[in-house]
Design an enzyme around this catalytic site. Structure first.
Site, PDB file in Angstrom:
ATOM      1  N   ASP A   1       7.358  -6.455  11.484  1.00 38.37           N
ATOM      2  CA  ASP A   1       7.946  -6.579  10.144  1.00 38.37           C
ATOM      3  C   ASP A   1       8.798  -5.365   9.809  1.00 38.37           C
ATOM      4  O   ASP A   1       9.001  -5.048   8.639  1.00 38.37           O
ATOM      5  CB  ASP A   1       6.842  -6.767   9.099  1.00 38.37           C
ATOM      6  CG  ASP A   1       5.812  -5.635   9.131  1.00 38.37           C
ATOM      7  OD1 ASP A   1       5.962  -4.711   9.954  1.00 38.37           O
ATOM      8  OD2 ASP A   1       4.850  -5.673   8.337  1.00 38.37           O
TER       9      ASP A   1
ATOM     10  N   ASP B   1      10.335  -1.621   5.900  1.00 39.06           N
ATOM     11  CA  ASP B   1       9.067  -2.130   6.420  1.00 39.06           C
ATOM     12  C   ASP B   1       8.450  -3.025   5.349  1.00 39.06           C
ATOM     13  O   ASP B   1       8.242  -2.587   4.206  1.00 39.06           O
ATOM     14  CB  ASP B   1       8.126  -0.969   6.755  1.00 39.06           C
ATOM     15  CG  ASP B   1       6.916  -1.438   7.529  1.00 39.06           C
ATOM     16  OD1 ASP B   1       6.989  -1.492   8.766  1.00 39.06           O
ATOM     17  OD2 ASP B   1       5.895  -1.757   6.887  1.00 39.06           O
ATOM     18  N   LEU B   2       8.192  -4.283   5.704  1.00 40.48           N
ATOM     19  CA  LEU B   2       7.664  -5.237   4.728  1.00 40.48           C
ATOM     20  C   LEU B   2       6.242  -4.853   4.338  1.00 40.48           C
ATOM     21  O   LEU B   2       5.422  -4.507   5.201  1.00 40.48           O
ATOM     22  CB  LEU B   2       7.691  -6.653   5.305  1.00 40.48           C
ATOM     23  CG  LEU B   2       9.074  -7.169   5.733  1.00 40.48           C
ATOM     24  CD1 LEU B   2       8.953  -8.585   6.269  1.00 40.48           C
ATOM     25  CD2 LEU B   2      10.053  -7.114   4.574  1.00 40.48           C
TER      26      LEU B   2
END
Length: 643
Positions: free
Chosen positions: A418, A375-376
């Site tokens: 994301d 997960d960014l």
């Protein structure tokens, strides 16, 4: 006149039209002298092909070939009008086949026998010919009985012909329907290779059936691309024979006009390919495949082989089916790709991920299988700062990195927004932690701007050691990812932002090593200040907008003082009597390594592996082992970074 039993009674034990026809012809030969022969010819487009022959020992049907109707009419012993009226005619003389220019396996002096010819007429067209031959002339009563017998079996032969035509049509339709009515292939990425194999197998099955039903000996499905002819599928005789080379320019041009090409004597064709003839190719039939730049070729080693009109129509339908199947398959591939692919990044989407994750237990037997969830971090701020278009471009670049630099066989997915995932399989010797950190490093190499890179939180779980099923595996990897995110946020709140915006190799490497050694925020700032001052002194940076406090400048300068002070007796020491700071020990190793990668006078640039090997040789007497270990732990990251 003899009275024959019904077709059902006479032919009930038989299971094919060919056997039925042989039974009927055998009945005709039974009262005739020993050595008599019976022949059944069927018309096709003004020519007659021999379908059944009894008593023609030592001579295959294929060697007889086809006979023009005009030749039959000329050899017909009755009145001219009798041919079109279907009247039986008999004549004493040489074998009729000799008149038809068929070379018989007989003595030099052909015997004089009895020929009986019965044309079968339907709608004022001779559609078949029954020919009986006795090796010696028949007396009048015996000849009369033979003629009556021949006329009596005509209804049986007509029914057998209809039976054969219906059976042949059913076989062709079955082959075509089998080709068209296929189950949905599982073809979404990354299963494209298996789908292509499925299609090739189906095309080959169709060619084998077409070869058998057309009484050919081999078939090829070829494609035209950029002036070249490529074989897509093949069946039958001599799979290694390059039959596609027969398609020279003149034939290809005719195919482009939609024409069917028949070369029953390819060996006599002026533009023949001598090597093909030498290999045994004597007959060739070619037709184009609709919807594709392709052609279907059927061939035989028998001179004069030629598919009849009905077979040509079925071959045309088969060729159409071949084109339809390939066109539909391509469309299915596109639809499957769209259904299982994220449209922005081209990676597998959530649906593809769930499908592949469900299959993981069946694929991972005896192998390591792991799920990585990524997960960014703070991606919303990228959208807010740079705009959605720029943020989308960043995601596309990230997907490109995952595709091009992933391990062979690893599968990457965008689950939404994301959030990304990886399904990884390999031998039990793989190190899950090392693989996960390698992917973290890959993601964090993606630039958002000149001075900003992506940051990512990551969690992984291994099947079945960490979780007994895929649902638990996903839940655990997701949980660990959120734990990592919370830990990173906590560290971020305690750690000031990087002092040095210049993303040089030395700065990035020093930061990574400091993180691996658990540097405090103050130590990390001092290390970055030392990197900055060192690169300024070496002329690798110009004096930019970076403003350091006096205390940081002093700390950076203090670290540089120790840059060339190495270990002595296994303990860090210096001329000042002060222990060498950890930041200076890290900078020593990082600086030595980055310089080793450069080309200098008298030495070419080293690869990452060469530089690491040289470092390990010098490490013991000169460098801090903890700093060296930190560098070695970044081996894969360095390979990706420098490549």
């Amino acid at each position: 006149m003899p009275v024959y039993p019904s077709l059902r009674t006479l032919l009930e034990p038989l299971d094919s039209p060919a056997q039925a026809r042989e039974r009927v012809l055998s009945e005709l030969l039974r009262p005739l002298p020993e050595g008599s022969q019976a022949f059944w010819w069927v018309e096709d487009g003004g020519r007659f092909s021999l379908q059944t022959a009894l008593g023609l020992a030592g001579m295959p049907l294929g060697e007889v070939g086809v006979v023009e109707e005009a030749a039959f009419q000329k050899g017909y012993p009755g009145p001219v009008e009798g041919w079109s009226q279907g009247l039986p005619a008999a004549e004493v003389g040489p074998h009729l086949l000799q008149h038809l220019s068929v070379q018989l396996p007989a003595s030099p002096e052909p015997p004089v026998g009895q020929n009986l010819l019965l044309p079968l007429v339907l709608e004022r067209r001779v559609w078949a010919v029954l020919h009986l031959y006795a090796p010696s002339p028949l007396d009048e009563p015996r000849l009369k009985r033979a003629i009556q017998s021949a006329q009596a079996v005509v209804p049986l032969l007509q029914q057998i012909h209809r039976w054969e035509a219906a059976e042949r049509k059913a076989l062709w339709l079955s082959a075509i329907n089998t080709l068209l009515s296929h189950p949905e292939p599982e073809s979404p990425p990354p299963l494209e290779a298996s789908a292509a194999t499925w299609l090739k197998s189906r095309l080959q099955d169709a060619l084998e059936e077409a070869t058998r039903l057309a009484r050919a000996e081999g078939a090829r499905l070829v494609a035209f691309k950029e002036g070249q002819v490529h074989t897509l599928a093949q069946a039958g005789w001599d799979a290694g024979l390059p039959v596609e080379t027969a398609l020279r320019a003149a034939l290809t041009e005719q195919l482009g006009e939609g024409r069917r090409i028949a070369l029953p004597r390819y060996d006599l064709y002026p533009a023949r390919h001598p090597e093909l003839v030498e290999a045994g190719l004597h007959s060739l039939f070619i037709l184009s495949v609709p919807y594709q730049s392709q052609a279907l070729l059927l061939f035989s080693s028998q001179a004069g082989w030629f598919p009849d009109a009905e077979t040509q129509e079925f071959l045309g339908e088969m060729a159409t089916a071949l084109g339809v199947v390939q066109r539909e398959w391509a469309l299915r591939q596109e639809l499957a790709w769209a259904a299982f692919t994220d449209p922005l990044t081209g990676l597998g989407n959530r649906r593809a991920f769930e499908r592949d994750l469900e299959k993981l237990p069946h694929r991972a037997r005896g192998r390591l299988a792991m799920l990585v969830v990524l997960d960014l971090d703070r991606f919303k701020s990228i959208n807010d700062s740079f705009g959605h278009i720029h943020a989308d471009h960043v995601l596309v670049r990230l997907a490109g990195v995952l595709r091009s630099r992933a391990r062979a066989g690893d599968r990457a997915y965008r689950l939404g927004g994301d959030e990304f995932a990886l399904i990884i399989e390999g031998p039990p010797s793989l190190n899950p932690s090392r693989i996960a950190e390698r992917y973290r490093a890959l993601v964090e190499e993606v630039r958002v701007s000149e001075s900003v890179h992506l940051q990512v939180s990551l969690g992984y779980a291994v099947y079945p050691s960490d979780a007994p099923d895929t649902e638990a595996l996903w839940r655990l990897a997701d949980h660990r990812m959120y734990q990592d995110k919370a830990s990173r946020r906590n560290r971020a709140s305690q750690t000031p932002p990087p002092l040095i915006p210049h993303e040089t190799l030395l700065v990035r490497l020093a930061r990574r090593m400091g993180q691996a050694l658990g540097f405090s925020p103050a130590e990390m700032q001092g290390l970055e200040a030392g990197c900055y001052l060192l690169q300024l002194a070496l002329g690798e940076l110009s004096l930019g907008p970076v403003t350091l406090s006096d205390s940081l400048l002093r700390e950076g300068a203090r670290i540089l003082v120790f840059l060339h002070q190495h270990r002595e007796g296994g303990r860090p020491s210096s001329w000042t009597g002060e222990a060498i700071p950890r930041a200076a020990r890290v900078l020593q190793v990082a600086h030595w390594f980055t310089q080793a990668l450069k080309e200098v006078e008298g030495r070419s640039a080293r690869s990452v592996e060469e530089a690491l090997a040289a470092l390990q040789q010098e490490a013991s007497p000169y460098f801090d082992p903890d700093a060296v270990s930190a560098l070695l732990s970044l081996r894969e990251w360095l390979e990706e970074l420098v490549t």
